[in-house]
Structures are given as structure tokens and as C-alpha cells.
Write a protein that holds these residues in place. Structure first.
Motif, mmCIF file in Angstrom:
data_model
loop_
_atom_site.group_PDB
_atom_site.id
_atom_site.type_symbol
_atom_site.label_atom_id
_atom_site.label_comp_id
_atom_site.label_asym_id
_atom_site.label_seq_id
_atom_site.Cartn_x
_atom_site.Cartn_y
_atom_site.Cartn_z
ATOM 1 N N GLU A 266 50.079 110.908 66.223
ATOM 2 C CA GLU A 266 51.076 110.827 65.443
ATOM 3 C C GLU A 266 52.332 111.274 65.753
ATOM 4 O O GLU A 266 53.460 111.230 65.600
ATOM 5 N N ILE B 54 54.205 110.141 68.864
ATOM 6 C CA ILE B 54 54.558 108.979 68.495
ATOM 7 C C ILE B 54 55.940 109.267 67.863
ATOM 8 O O ILE B 54 57.192 108.618 68.336
ATOM 9 N N ARG B 55 55.830 110.144 66.923
ATOM 10 C CA ARG B 55 57.199 110.386 66.553
ATOM 11 C C ARG B 55 58.259 111.000 67.195
ATOM 12 O O ARG B 55 59.360 110.753 67.119
ATOM 13 N N ARG C 18 56.626 102.302 66.516
ATOM 14 C CA ARG C 18 56.643 102.238 64.988
ATOM 15 C C ARG C 18 55.406 101.537 64.695
ATOM 16 O O ARG C 18 54.678 101.638 63.723
ATOM 17 N N SER D 181 52.301 103.581 64.865
ATOM 18 C CA SER D 181 52.289 104.641 63.701
ATOM 19 C C SER D 181 51.685 104.194 62.522
ATOM 20 O O SER D 181 51.353 103.177 62.461
#
Length: 152
Positions: free
Chosen positions: A91, A94-95, A124, A127
Motif C-alpha cells: 500500500e 502504491i501511494r 487507485r 489500493s
């Protein structure tokens, strides 16, 4: 006067017991009113039966049981935290990648390509956060970092 003190102490004991049974009943019933009544009654009966053991024997039996359950819970929490570490790392990646793409949208020296937009959409969706919330939060974060006001 002794009777008054005894009455107050019994009141304190019952207040503690009923609040504990209420919390346990709510936790185990999962919102079902019928199951809540069953669990509260079962816990109350079990507590009443255990109370006849005598305090010394009760402490001698329950303290080790509670201690071992505490150690078991500690082991379960440590194992669960290591299992979740991989998901948290994913995560975070990803961010961070998404923030890099969003920065391009606000930087006049960089071009935001259609591939960047598609990659941001894929990130997005990958996530665990809701797409719309993540979209708004990443844009707000980048605007704040860049010292910009509100911008679409």
C-alpha cells in the motif's frame, strides 16, 4: 454504619459485574438481541457458580489461566502484525507512486501523459482505500506540499 459500608461495597461489586457482563454480552451477541440476553444470562450464571469456589482458590486457578491467555494473545498479535507487513508495504508503494504521478499534474515543467492517468487509475483501484477518497487526498497532499491553493 457497617451495614451501610457493606451495602455500598455490594453496590460497587454489582455495578462492576453488570458492566462487565453487558460488555461481554454485546461483544459475543454481534447485535442480536436474543443472543445478547442468552450470553448475559450465561455469563451471570457462570460468574455466580464460580463465586462459590472461594476467593483464594479462584485467584489460584484464574490468575494462571488469564496469564496464559494473555501470552497467547501476545503471540497472535505479533504473528498478525508480521502477516500484515507485506500488505502495508504494498500500500505504501502504491501511494508513493500515485503521489509521484499527481505531482506531475501540478508541475508545469512536466507533462502528464495519458499513460500516467491510466497508471494512476490502476493504482487507485489496487489500493485498499476508496478510489474517490484516495484521489482527493493525494491531490490535497500534493497541493499542500507544493504550497498551492485549491485546484481541480
Amino acid at each position: 454504619m457497617r451495614q451501610l459500608y457493606a451495602f455500598v461495597i455490594f453496590g460497587l461489586i454489582f455495578n462492576t459485574v453488570f458492566s462487565l457482563y453487558y460488555a461481554l454480552g454485546k461483544r459475543f451477541s454481534a447485535g442480536s438481541d436474543k443472543r445478547y440476553k442468552f450470553f448475559v444470562a450465561a455469563f451471570a450464571l457462570a460468574g455466580f457458580a464460580i463465586s462459590f469456589m472461594g476467593f483464594r482458590q479462584l485467584v489460584a486457578v484464574m490468575y494462571p489461566i488469564i496469564g496464559y491467555l494473555g501470552l497467547l494473545m501476545l503471540v497472535v498479535l505479533v504473528v498478525a502484525s508480521y502477516r500484515k507487513k507485506g500488505g502495508i508495504r504494498k500500500e505504501k508503494e502504491i501511494r508513493n507512486h500515485l503521489l509521484g504521478i499527481v505531482e506531475k499534474a501540478y508541475d508545469s515543467e512536466q507533462d502528464l501523459t495519458s499513460q500516467d492517468k491510466e497508471k494512476a487509475k490502476q493504482l487507485r483501484e489496487a489500493s485498499i482505500i476508496d478510489n474517490d477518497i484516495l484521489h482527493e487526498d493525494t491531490h490535497a497532499h500534493v497541493r499542500q506540499e507544493m504550497g498551492l491553493g485549491k485546484k481541480g
